[in-house]
Design a protein around this motif. Sequence first.
Motif, PDB file in Angstrom:
ATOM      1  N   PHE A  74     -12.751 -11.856  50.698  1.00  0.00           N
ATOM      2  CA  PHE A  74     -12.306 -13.603  50.136  1.00  0.00           C
ATOM      3  C   PHE A  74     -11.030 -13.579  50.414  1.00  0.00           C
ATOM      4  CE2 PHE A  74     -11.609 -16.595  46.712  1.00  0.00           C
ATOM      5  CZ  PHE A  74     -11.679 -17.694  47.669  1.00  0.00           C
ATOM      6  N   ASP A 116     -17.088  -5.780  50.816  1.00  0.00           N
ATOM      7  CA  ASP A 116     -17.813  -6.675  49.743  1.00  0.00           C
ATOM      8  C   ASP A 116     -17.695  -8.127  50.260  1.00  0.00           C
ATOM      9  OD1 ASP A 116     -18.153  -7.089  46.693  1.00  0.00           O
ATOM     10  OD2 ASP A 116     -16.870  -8.613  47.358  1.00  0.00           O
ATOM     11  N   SER A 150     -22.659 -10.273  38.397  1.00  0.00           N
ATOM     12  CA  SER A 150     -21.247 -10.624  38.582  1.00  0.00           C
ATOM     13  C   SER A 150     -20.801 -11.698  37.474  1.00  0.00           C
ATOM     14  CB  SER A 150     -20.820 -11.038  40.152  1.00  0.00           C
ATOM     15  OG  SER A 150     -19.383 -11.314  40.194  1.00  0.00           O
ATOM     16  N   ASN A 151     -19.610 -11.514  37.010  1.00  0.00           N
ATOM     17  CA  ASN A 151     -18.899 -12.477  36.092  1.00  0.00           C
ATOM     18  C   ASN A 151     -19.990 -12.634  34.721  1.00  0.00           C
ATOM     19  OD1 ASN A 151     -16.539 -13.245  37.433  1.00  0.00           O
ATOM     20  ND2 ASN A 151     -17.973 -13.792  39.150  1.00  0.00           N
ATOM     21  N   GLU A 197     -19.897  -6.881  38.723  1.00  0.00           N
ATOM     22  CA  GLU A 197     -18.809  -7.143  39.481  1.00  0.00           C
ATOM     23  C   GLU A 197     -17.948  -8.272  38.715  1.00  0.00           C
ATOM     24  OE1 GLU A 197     -18.647  -7.233  43.856  1.00  0.00           O
ATOM     25  OE2 GLU A 197     -17.274  -8.807  43.876  1.00  0.00           O
ATOM     26  N   SER A 257     -10.391  -8.487  42.275  1.00  0.00           N
ATOM     27  CA  SER A 257      -8.911  -9.018  42.069  1.00  0.00           C
ATOM     28  C   SER A 257      -7.998  -7.627  41.474  1.00  0.00           C
ATOM     29  CB  SER A 257      -8.680 -10.020  41.106  1.00  0.00           C
ATOM     30  OG  SER A 257      -9.312 -11.288  41.675  1.00  0.00           O
ATOM     31  N   ILE A 268      -5.662  -6.035  42.258  1.00  0.00           N
ATOM     32  CA  ILE A 268      -4.052  -6.107  42.311  1.00  0.00           C
ATOM     33  C   ILE A 268      -3.680  -7.263  41.688  1.00  0.00           C
ATOM     34  CG2 ILE A 268      -2.282  -6.033  43.996  1.00  0.00           C
ATOM     35  CD1 ILE A 268      -4.340  -4.708  45.891  1.00  0.00           C
ATOM     36  N   SER A 299      -4.626 -10.314  42.449  1.00  0.00           N
ATOM     37  CA  SER A 299      -4.701 -11.412  43.296  1.00  0.00           C
ATOM     38  C   SER A 299      -3.729 -12.105  43.689  1.00  0.00           C
ATOM     39  CB  SER A 299      -5.906 -12.410  42.917  1.00  0.00           C
ATOM     40  OG  SER A 299      -6.492 -13.062  43.850  1.00  0.00           O
ATOM     41  N   ILE A 340     -12.409  -3.298  44.877  1.00  0.00           N
ATOM     42  CA  ILE A 340     -12.570  -3.913  45.928  1.00  0.00           C
ATOM     43  C   ILE A 340     -11.287  -4.904  46.562  1.00  0.00           C
ATOM     44  CG2 ILE A 340     -15.121  -3.933  45.979  1.00  0.00           C
ATOM     45  CD1 ILE A 340     -15.019  -6.448  44.800  1.00  0.00           C
ATOM     46  N   PHE A 388      -8.681  -6.925  48.324  1.00  0.00           N
ATOM     47  CA  PHE A 388      -8.500  -7.643  49.593  1.00  0.00           C
ATOM     48  C   PHE A 388      -7.206  -7.335  50.471  1.00  0.00           C
ATOM     49  CE2 PHE A 388      -7.115 -11.294  52.037  1.00  0.00           C
ATOM     50  CZ  PHE A 388      -8.180 -11.415  52.982  1.00  0.00           C
ATOM     51  N   SER A 389      -7.480  -7.201  51.819  1.00  0.00           N
ATOM     52  CA  SER A 389      -5.872  -7.329  52.604  1.00  0.00           C
ATOM     53  C   SER A 389      -6.399  -7.516  54.076  1.00  0.00           C
ATOM     54  CB  SER A 389      -5.453  -6.123  52.259  1.00  0.00           C
ATOM     55  OG  SER A 389      -4.125  -6.088  53.241  1.00  0.00           O
ATOM     56  N   THR A 390      -5.543  -8.163  54.778  1.00  0.00           N
ATOM     57  CA  THR A 390      -5.926  -8.018  56.240  1.00  0.00           C
ATOM     58  C   THR A 390      -4.740  -7.378  57.101  1.00  0.00           C
ATOM     59  OG1 THR A 390      -4.587 -10.193  56.410  1.00  0.00           O
ATOM     60  CG2 THR A 390      -6.965 -10.274  56.502  1.00  0.00           C
ATOM     61  N   ASN A 405      -1.440  -1.996  54.415  1.00  0.00           N
ATOM     62  CA  ASN A 405      -1.893  -2.424  53.047  1.00  0.00           C
ATOM     63  C   ASN A 405      -3.149  -1.541  52.700  1.00  0.00           C
ATOM     64  OD1 ASN A 405       0.797  -3.294  52.578  1.00  0.00           O
ATOM     65  ND2 ASN A 405      -0.059  -5.439  52.101  1.00  0.00           N
ATOM     66  N   ASN A 438      -4.480   1.338  50.209  1.00  0.00           N
ATOM     67  CA  ASN A 438      -5.200   1.119  48.967  1.00  0.00           C
ATOM     68  C   ASN A 438      -6.240   2.289  49.226  1.00  0.00           C
ATOM     69  OD1 ASN A 438      -3.929  -0.962  48.348  1.00  0.00           O
ATOM     70  ND2 ASN A 438      -5.156  -2.526  49.107  1.00  0.00           N
TER      71      ASN A 438
END
Length: 337
Positions: A31, A57, A172-173, A194, A221, A223, A225, A273, A275-277, A281, A285
């Motif tokens: 995401f 994910d 989740s949540n 999650e 999230s 890190i 986010s 989980i 996220f990074s593109t 990085n 992780n």
Amino acid sequence: MNNVLAVDPQKVPVKKLRSGNAIPVVGLGTFGSDHITPDQVAEAVKEAIRLGYRHIDCASVYMNEKEIGGAIKEAIDAGYCTREELFITSKVWNDAHHRVIESCEQSLQDLGLDYLDLYLVHWPFPNYHAPGCDGDARNPDSVPFKAENYLKTWNDMETLFKQGKVKAIGTSNMTIPKFEATLDKMEILPAVNEMEIHPCFQQEALFQYCVDKGIQPIGYSPIGSPARPERDRTPDDAVDIEHPVVQQIAKRLGVHPAVVCIKWAVQRGEVAIPFSTNPRNYMSNLAAVTSSPLTDDEMEAMKTVECGSRLIKGQVFLWEGANSWEDLWDLNGEIIQ
Ligand SMILES: NC(=O)c1ccc[n+]([C@@H]2O[C@H](COP(=O)([O-])OP(=O)(O)OC[C@H]3O[C@@H](n4cnc5c(N)ncnc54)[C@H](OP(=O)(O)O)[C@@H]3O)[C@@H](O)[C@H]2O)c1
């Protein structure tokens, strides 16, 4: 992409789930914030698989499952791994709680897969007639959590599991009161929950509750986010990677504070989980779990970073008549409806 070291996927620890399958302790989140395109995420997925990621994910609401499906196919066709070596998660969105089976079929089609390794109910707040959330606006079709409705949705999750279309099902949540209202009426218990977890928001009670019930916590999230959308920012939010304890440990190890967050999460017993593109990085992780751990003293010091800073408040899921985002999280130990 040069100079980014691959990680041997065999060296990444896994957690055995109650469903019988095993989930790698670090997965790639998909995401991205608004400025990241689906193609950029897909490119990251393909390159991350080449370099050693096996756990991805996904979710239908991230609007990039088709592109990610293309990336997975390319990765398998290129011989980076087999389908069986991958662990792919997707999630049913709030507008599809009453058509879980179709929603799963759509994700399978978009991802180009015969089965998912894990399928989650993304949020426990349905909005039956309207898709997603739009910026800051409340969705007029949102309704509060009702145990009986959630159990109907869960029943369809169980059907998918029995059909073999998904190898594990999870939530989740969720909160402790919501689990208390539903767990003992489920035929198949969730393999995972999650939930938001990062050093400034450790959710110790819910974390322990999940562990005690055999539900593997997956921390989203992890890190903190840092690039989350504007709608999820308030002036009081803490910044995990700027916390002095996190920074001090990062300095000792010679790594970015993000890597400390991942090490801490996995040592605590989570699946994380991030996220990074950015290949540098996302590979640091993954490598975080193959290099030296935090010391016992550092793990103790990390407990002091907790400050109750929930970042993903979920305010867009509030139903008419609810007062504040806090109503979503059962803070008094009771479900508000
Ligand atoms: N179940 C749910 O309701 C739910 C809710 C929210 C999120 N999620 C899942 O959790 C995933 C992760 O959460 P998130 O994206 O909110 O936050 P996050 O993983 O805590 O933070 C991602 C941000 O951290 C940066 N970053 C990552 N690794 C880094 C490193 N080693 N050094 C420096 N910066 C680094 C990334 O930037 P660069 O790209 O520049 O590296 C990106 O901006 C999502 O993608 C999604 O899959 C699930």
